[in-house]
Design a protein around this motif. Sequence first.
Motif, PDB file in Angstrom:
ATOM      1  N   UNK A  76       0.811  -1.209   0.000  1.00 58.57           N
ATOM      2  CA  UNK A  76       0.000   0.000   0.000  1.00 58.57           C
ATOM      3  C   UNK A  76       0.847   1.264   0.000  1.00 58.57           C
ATOM      4  N   UNK A  77       0.223   2.378   0.330  1.00 60.56           N
ATOM      5  CA  UNK A  77       0.931   3.650   0.299  1.00 60.56           C
ATOM      6  C   UNK A  77       1.907   3.800   1.453  1.00 60.56           C
ATOM      7  N   UNK A  78       1.727   3.026   2.511  1.00 59.16           N
ATOM      8  CA  UNK A  78       2.753   3.014   3.550  1.00 59.16           C
ATOM      9  C   UNK A  78       4.043   2.469   2.937  1.00 59.16           C
ATOM     10  N   UNK A  79       3.906   1.362   2.201  1.00 58.21           N
ATOM     11  CA  UNK A  79       5.006   0.814   1.419  1.00 58.21           C
ATOM     12  C   UNK A  79       6.297   0.599   2.179  1.00 58.21           C
ATOM     13  N   UNK A  80       6.207   0.330   3.472  1.00 57.90           N
ATOM     14  CA  UNK A  80       7.421   0.177   4.272  1.00 57.90           C
ATOM     15  C   UNK A  80       7.919  -1.262   4.183  1.00 57.90           C
ATOM     16  N   UNK A  81       8.493  -1.608   3.032  1.00 59.57           N
ATOM     17  CA  UNK A  81       8.906  -2.998   2.810  1.00 59.57           C
ATOM     18  C   UNK A  81       9.985  -3.455   3.782  1.00 59.57           C
ATOM     19  N   UNK A  82      10.721  -2.525   4.345  1.00 61.03           N
ATOM     20  CA  UNK A  82      11.745  -2.905   5.311  1.00 61.03           C
ATOM     21  C   UNK A  82      11.220  -2.999   6.733  1.00 61.03           C
ATOM     22  N   UNK A  83       9.964  -2.585   6.935  1.00 60.36           N
ATOM     23  CA  UNK A  83       9.356  -2.623   8.265  1.00 60.36           C
ATOM     24  C   UNK A  83       8.256  -3.674   8.264  1.00 60.36           C
ATOM     25  N   UNK A  84       8.633  -4.902   8.496  1.00 65.60           N
ATOM     26  CA  UNK A  84       7.678  -5.994   8.388  1.00 65.60           C
ATOM     27  C   UNK A  84       6.647  -5.966   9.505  1.00 65.60           C
ATOM     28  N   UNK A  85       5.399  -6.054   9.105  1.00 62.34           N
ATOM     29  CA  UNK A  85       4.312  -6.094  10.072  1.00 62.34           C
ATOM     30  C   UNK A  85       3.001  -6.269   9.337  1.00 62.34           C
ATOM     31  N   UNK A  86       2.121  -7.081   9.867  1.00 61.23           N
ATOM     32  CA  UNK A  86       0.836  -7.304   9.223  1.00 61.23           C
ATOM     33  C   UNK A  86      -0.105  -8.014  10.172  1.00 61.23           C
ATOM     34  N   UNK A  87      -1.304  -8.277   9.694  1.00 58.95           N
ATOM     35  CA  UNK A  87      -2.263  -8.981  10.537  1.00 58.95           C
ATOM     36  C   UNK A  87      -3.249  -9.742   9.667  1.00 58.95           C
ATOM     37  N   UNK A  88      -3.912 -10.699  10.280  1.00 61.57           N
ATOM     38  CA  UNK A  88      -5.001 -11.418   9.634  1.00 61.57           C
ATOM     39  C   UNK A  88      -6.180 -11.422  10.598  1.00 61.57           C
ATOM     40  N   UNK A  89      -7.352 -11.102  10.092  1.00 60.40           N
ATOM     41  CA  UNK A  89      -8.572 -11.140  10.898  1.00 60.40           C
ATOM     42  C   UNK A  89      -9.377 -12.368  10.491  1.00 60.40           C
ATOM     43  N   UNK A  90      -9.707 -13.192  11.456  1.00 60.95           N
ATOM     44  CA  UNK A  90     -10.421 -14.440  11.200  1.00 60.95           C
ATOM     45  C   UNK A  90     -11.891 -14.281  11.583  1.00 60.95           C
ATOM     46  N   UNK A  91     -12.769 -14.636  10.664  1.00 57.16           N
ATOM     47  CA  UNK A  91     -14.209 -14.452  10.858  1.00 57.16           C
ATOM     48  C   UNK A  91     -14.930 -15.791  10.715  1.00 57.16           C
ATOM     49  N   UNK A  92     -15.788 -16.092  11.673  1.00 53.67           N
ATOM     50  CA  UNK A  92     -16.652 -17.283  11.652  1.00 53.67           C
ATOM     51  C   UNK A  92     -15.892 -18.605  11.725  1.00 53.67           C
ATOM     52  N   UNK A  93     -14.687 -18.587  12.247  1.00 52.84           N
ATOM     53  CA  UNK A  93     -13.963 -19.842  12.411  1.00 52.84           C
ATOM     54  C   UNK A  93     -14.437 -20.568  13.662  1.00 52.84           C
ATOM     55  N   UNK A  94     -14.329 -21.871  13.627  1.00 46.46           N
ATOM     56  CA  UNK A  94     -14.615 -22.669  14.811  1.00 46.46           C
ATOM     57  C   UNK A  94     -13.678 -22.212  15.929  1.00 46.46           C
ATOM     58  N   UNK A  95     -14.181 -22.017  17.143  1.00 41.66           N
ATOM     59  CA  UNK A  95     -13.338 -21.526  18.242  1.00 41.66           C
ATOM     60  C   UNK A  95     -12.071 -22.352  18.449  1.00 41.66           C
ATOM     61  N   UNK A  96     -12.160 -23.657  18.267  1.00 41.07           N
ATOM     62  CA  UNK A  96     -10.985 -24.509  18.456  1.00 41.07           C
ATOM     63  C   UNK A  96      -9.932 -24.221  17.386  1.00 41.07           C
ATOM     64  N   UNK A  97     -10.393 -24.003  16.154  1.00 37.90           N
ATOM     65  CA  UNK A  97      -9.468 -23.689  15.060  1.00 37.90           C
ATOM     66  C   UNK A  97      -8.842 -22.313  15.284  1.00 37.90           C
ATOM     67  N   UNK A  98      -9.655 -21.381  15.734  1.00 39.50           N
ATOM     68  CA  UNK A  98      -9.158 -20.033  15.990  1.00 39.50           C
ATOM     69  C   UNK A  98      -8.109 -20.043  17.100  1.00 39.50           C
TER      70      UNK A  98
END
Length: 248
Positions: A76-98
Amino acid sequence: SHLHILHLLVLARKSIEEVIRFAAEERLFILADEVYQSCVYADDTEFYSYKKVLSEMGSTISSTVELASFNSVSKGFMGECGLRGGYVELVNLDPAVKEYARRLFSTRSCPPVVGQMALDLMANPPKPGDPSFPTFSEVSSIKNMICKNTDRIQEVFAELPGISCQQLKAGFFVFPCLHFPPKAIKWKRQMEPDMLYCLHLLEETGLHVRPGCEYGQRKDSHHIRFNIMEDALQRLKTFHTRFMKEFS
């Protein structure tokens, strides 16, 4: 990915709804790569997140379709390829899997502190009145520069023979289609014509672009992946004119 980087297109809301309905019918898990969501700059185009669309499709679907939405500060426009960081949001997963996913992620090394700070700025940017807002507004300057460059790129491509491109709506790369003269096509016995083009471009100008043959392009079509940069455009323009003449 619903921001289709290869063609710089963004899925319309209706298309996203169709994907979600199909996933519901076939009991599929949706992986939404949304790392370029801030890179939508066409006036007639809007980014819709899968989670938002899913949440507005009625409880039968919104409470059952499993979704993982990804975002990263490195894109994206932040474009900070040298500053690694990200996230994943999980929706409707089984609680055990989450819970298993949480444990899996927690066993890995944390990203650098600076990367986490950049991620926080991306998710919760400074607001007008905050001390750092004037500095953070540089992001808007970058976006304006990209928009200006895309307009210029399309102007140049329209002037050049043997090259065409769809309207640019999103992303940081352009994938123009190259229409090679017969002499260049004959090289297909030794290497793909777009690979030949890229090698000559690198040797003569120092520009490093990727050939479309690496991206699963349609048979007998030829492309390059070119970064949206004004300073490289003139070199590409001069080279392309010379290449097309040499291989005519």
